[in-house]
Design a protein around this motif. Sequence first.
Motif, PDB file in Angstrom:
ATOM      1  N   ASN A  52       0.895  -1.467  -0.044  1.00  0.00           N
ATOM      2  CA  ASN A  52      -0.124  -0.451  -0.100  1.00  0.00           C
ATOM      3  C   ASN A  52       0.974   1.177   0.066  1.00  0.00           C
ATOM      4  O   ASN A  52       0.248   2.763  -0.315  1.00  0.00           O
ATOM      5  N   VAL A  53       2.130   1.027  -0.056  1.00  0.00           N
ATOM      6  CA  VAL A  53       2.813   1.932  -0.115  1.00  0.00           C
ATOM      7  C   VAL A  53       3.227   2.875  -1.716  1.00  0.00           C
ATOM      8  O   VAL A  53       3.283   2.096  -2.495  1.00  0.00           O
ATOM      9  N   PRO A  54       3.031   4.191  -1.680  1.00  0.00           N
ATOM     10  CA  PRO A  54       2.927   4.457  -2.978  1.00  0.00           C
ATOM     11  C   PRO A  54       4.407   4.171  -3.732  1.00  0.00           C
ATOM     12  O   PRO A  54       5.379   4.282  -3.262  1.00  0.00           O
ATOM     13  N   GLY A  55       4.091   3.546  -5.147  1.00  0.00           N
ATOM     14  CA  GLY A  55       5.615   2.919  -5.416  1.00  0.00           C
ATOM     15  C   GLY A  55       6.185   1.642  -4.713  1.00  0.00           C
ATOM     16  O   GLY A  55       4.909   0.935  -4.835  1.00  0.00           O
ATOM     17  N   ALA A  56       7.693   1.658  -4.986  1.00  0.00           N
ATOM     18  CA  ALA A  56       7.725   0.742  -4.231  1.00  0.00           C
ATOM     19  C   ALA A  56       8.920   0.834  -4.113  1.00  0.00           C
ATOM     20  O   ALA A  56       9.876   1.596  -3.690  1.00  0.00           O
ATOM     21  N   VAL A  57       9.448   0.243  -2.585  1.00  0.00           N
ATOM     22  CA  VAL A  57      10.181   0.165  -1.431  1.00  0.00           C
ATOM     23  C   VAL A  57      11.494  -1.289  -1.798  1.00  0.00           C
ATOM     24  O   VAL A  57      10.406  -2.186  -2.516  1.00  0.00           O
ATOM     25  N   TYR A  58      12.664  -0.900  -1.396  1.00  0.00           N
ATOM     26  CA  TYR A  58      13.150  -2.415  -1.773  1.00  0.00           C
ATOM     27  C   TYR A  58      14.617  -2.214  -1.559  1.00  0.00           C
ATOM     28  O   TYR A  58      14.724  -0.674  -1.149  1.00  0.00           O
ATOM     29  N   ARG A  59      15.706  -3.493  -1.514  1.00  0.00           N
ATOM     30  CA  ARG A  59      16.926  -3.310  -0.943  1.00  0.00           C
ATOM     31  C   ARG A  59      17.871  -3.791  -2.184  1.00  0.00           C
ATOM     32  O   ARG A  59      16.999  -4.861  -3.163  1.00  0.00           O
ATOM     33  N   PHE A  60      19.266  -3.204  -2.769  1.00  0.00           N
ATOM     34  CA  PHE A  60      19.611  -3.580  -3.946  1.00  0.00           C
ATOM     35  C   PHE A  60      20.810  -3.850  -3.360  1.00  0.00           C
ATOM     36  O   PHE A  60      21.866  -2.941  -3.034  1.00  0.00           O
ATOM     37  N   ARG A  61      21.904  -4.948  -3.907  1.00  0.00           N
ATOM     38  CA  ARG A  61      22.931  -4.907  -3.624  1.00  0.00           C
ATOM     39  C   ARG A  61      23.738  -5.170  -4.947  1.00  0.00           C
ATOM     40  O   ARG A  61      23.081  -6.042  -6.319  1.00  0.00           O
ATOM     41  N   MET A  62      24.639  -4.422  -4.744  1.00  0.00           N
ATOM     42  CA  MET A  62      26.379  -4.299  -5.811  1.00  0.00           C
ATOM     43  C   MET A  62      27.094  -5.671  -5.536  1.00  0.00           C
ATOM     44  O   MET A  62      27.673  -4.971  -4.307  1.00  0.00           O
ATOM     45  N   TYR A  94      15.165  -7.479  -2.175  1.00  0.00           N
ATOM     46  CA  TYR A  94      13.810  -7.328  -1.286  1.00  0.00           C
ATOM     47  C   TYR A  94      13.542  -5.921  -2.182  1.00  0.00           C
ATOM     48  O   TYR A  94      13.924  -5.141  -2.621  1.00  0.00           O
ATOM     49  N   ALA A  95      12.310  -6.362  -3.129  1.00  0.00           N
ATOM     50  CA  ALA A  95      11.513  -5.895  -3.784  1.00  0.00           C
ATOM     51  C   ALA A  95       9.768  -5.765  -3.457  1.00  0.00           C
ATOM     52  O   ALA A  95       9.176  -6.413  -3.559  1.00  0.00           O
ATOM     53  N   SER A  96       8.966  -4.707  -2.881  1.00  0.00           N
ATOM     54  CA  SER A  96       8.017  -4.561  -2.833  1.00  0.00           C
ATOM     55  C   SER A  96       7.325  -4.724  -3.529  1.00  0.00           C
ATOM     56  O   SER A  96       7.508  -5.341  -5.287  1.00  0.00           O
ATOM     57  N   ASP A  97       5.803  -5.016  -3.559  1.00  0.00           N
ATOM     58  CA  ASP A  97       4.593  -5.973  -4.572  1.00  0.00           C
ATOM     59  C   ASP A  97       4.060  -4.039  -5.865  1.00  0.00           C
ATOM     60  O   ASP A  97       4.452  -4.405  -6.434  1.00  0.00           O
ATOM     61  N   GLY A  98       4.823  -3.393  -4.963  1.00  0.00           N
ATOM     62  CA  GLY A  98       4.332  -1.776  -5.944  1.00  0.00           C
ATOM     63  C   GLY A  98       5.422  -1.440  -6.963  1.00  0.00           C
ATOM     64  O   GLY A  98       5.681  -1.549  -8.562  1.00  0.00           O
ATOM     65  N   ILE A  99       6.230  -2.905  -7.521  1.00  0.00           N
ATOM     66  CA  ILE A  99       7.481  -2.615  -8.383  1.00  0.00           C
ATOM     67  C   ILE A  99       7.113  -2.948  -9.868  1.00  0.00           C
ATOM     68  O   ILE A  99       7.240  -2.551 -10.720  1.00  0.00           O
TER      69      ILE A  99
END
Length: 793
Positions: free
Chosen positions: A508-518, A528-533
């Motif tokens: 329900n958070v607008p857009g998407a929250v995520y964890r990105f690793r390089m 991790y990536a929320s469904d809003g992606i």
Amino acid sequence: MTKQESDVVHRYWLLGGVAAACLLMTALATWEVRQWSGELAQARFNEAAHLRTELIENQVRREIDQLDSLRRFITLAGDLNADDLRQMVRLNPDYEMTVAWLEHVPADALDAYLERMRTESGPGFQVVRPGTTESVEAPERYLPITYYQTTDSDGEFAGVDPSELPGRMQAMKRAAQTGEPVMTTGIAILTDLEDLSGSLTFAPVYGRQDSPSDDAAPWANLRGFIGYAVRLSALLDWGSINPETGQRDFYFELLERVDPNGDRLLFSQFDDHTDQAWLFEDSFNIAGQELVILATPVVGHRWAGGYPYRWVLGVGLGFTLLVMGIVRVLLNRNERVRREVADKTRALDAALESEKHTSASLQGILDAAEQVAIIATRADGLIRVFNIGAENILGYRASEMLDKHTPLTFHDPEEVEQERRRLMETSGRSLEPFEVFTFNYGQAGPATWTYIRRDGARRQVRLMVTPIRLAGDEIGGYLGVAVDVTEQIAAERELVQADQLLKALTRNVPGAVYRFRMDADGSMSFPYASDGIYQLYEISAEEARESAERIVARIHPDDRDTVMEMIQQSASNLTRWKSDYRVVLPSRGVRWLRGESTPEGTEDGATVWHGYLADITELKELEQKLRDDATIDPLTGLHNRRQLEPLAQTELVLFERTGEPFSLIMIDLDHFKALNDRYGHDIGDEVLRRVGTALTEGVRTSDVVFRLGGEEMLVLCPKTGLEGAVALAEKLRRSLRNLAMPFDGEVTASLGVATILRGERLSDVMKRADKKLYEAKKEGRNCVIHQDERVET
């Protein structure tokens, strides 16, 4: 210390260590989520406040640009009337504002001015002081409001000379000396001289010299001022209203930066009850003034986060209790098994001595297992052993069950029947209900079943059934050992529900929250990536976790290298990453995204970002529309005067550097005012639209067509000498004469052509083209004039 006491101490230390580890992980996760939630909330508030203050700033700049366009029109046209002002000025009806022409009238020209204005406006016209009907007596000059447009229903300004009011004359002198618009704030509004929330901007207008006089007196060649007045309180009230809901969602405070160390308050919507926990500051320079806007929300708590980290804290504490419960169950079970093994060993040793002692020891073993149900049955299921643990779990006494009931008495009958049907379907043979527990004892491990206590309560148990074999491998009965796991299953279910709730929250958070690793080798992933992606990339969260390459492939080819370079810089410097970029989606096409995240290094040399993504396509489209509105004439679709100077200056620089000339074609429709008077403004507007279309289609790809104002147009012809420009002008003249009109008749035009010469400025070549245009008018119209020659009639 005995071994038993040592084991107890060891168990407590183990439980304490597990609890401490779980609580530490919960605290770290809660702190991280709270930090992220606060940063996300602050970023959302700053973005919303910036958009709103930018809207106010753009509105003010649009009005200043409108003054500049009107000033240039008066300079080029030579005169101004009320209809010209009404056609060129566009007012915002949502707040009080006024645009006026203050004509410079020297004292010796006052009588001629009054005679002209009484002919236009009526015999009662006179020059008066603000707020009175008293005539102005000025020994040197007058600055009366000659024409005006206003949204103030109480405003009657014709003939009012406001120059004597505080702040006016000082600002006018500065504008006349510099030749640029000058803004002054904190002054009285003409309709309410007690209200000091007004702002005035004066733009000076000169003769054809288009510059202030070099004389000691700045008034020598001044024709007057275009004045723009706005009530700041009304402007901020307009900007604080949400256009979608119609409700106020921001409070503003406007200040004037007097010097680098001090500000002067102009207007404030703040009061003692205003929540300033969230405060945004922005500043901008307009017409020589630096203004500072402070914004705070009407409802501050709507921006505050908090709920996500409370859920993380709750889930973490629940997880801690669950793990402690499981560890304790395992420790107790291990201890029970150890005790049972020890008891059975002692019982077997005692069995060697005496059958009587064996029976007594066996009964002691069963009674010692107080939390484990041990139930032995005959081969037909009749209960022969029912220990204290079974009594505690089921609520029945052993005397009620022995030799009277089977385990079917306390099993859930629906569960037993469902399992019986399944086994019959898979085995292809008939089964009795009790055989459900013994059918697969040789292959299956412990199974979970539902016990129904004597009081009706339901308990979940882990049941393991083994056969009791007699001599000759004959099965004489079955031994069932059941451990109550009701609390464990409930805890597991709560953990699953908490995980689902966390997913629903991020969804329900607008857009998407995520964890990105390089990683250090450059490989990328999304742990991790929320469904809003999915809405942003049309790639599911599961697919994003599997492969970051698919996300990168969605980035627009023109933006991809820039985005990846900014990610590398963020990783190298551990600085915040923020970028606006485009993506190309299979179904939604090109969309604009805004990403922002904070990096941190890991012990293995990788970099991990935590951040969010949002779709800002609508914001980008609004920005483009605002740019178009500022540079495109809304009636004809041609470029407006504001675009002429930068494009022509580019050609002037090219000419000075390479000698490549450029030309101007000035176009004015013949007898257009008479056409307007005869057929009306609607027909006149349609004629202008058709002329604009014909000119656009008639010029070359490199040429640019402008509407300077009214019926006057201009064509900028890059890399074109006089001969080419004259040929193009004649072509345009013929096409306009043959253009179909919305009335029975034709429209002709007079055209003047000029080519840039060495040492000339843009204003010089425009004046020469304008002069040739007026010569074409004098020669009878419907012709092209260049230099001193007439091309064709």
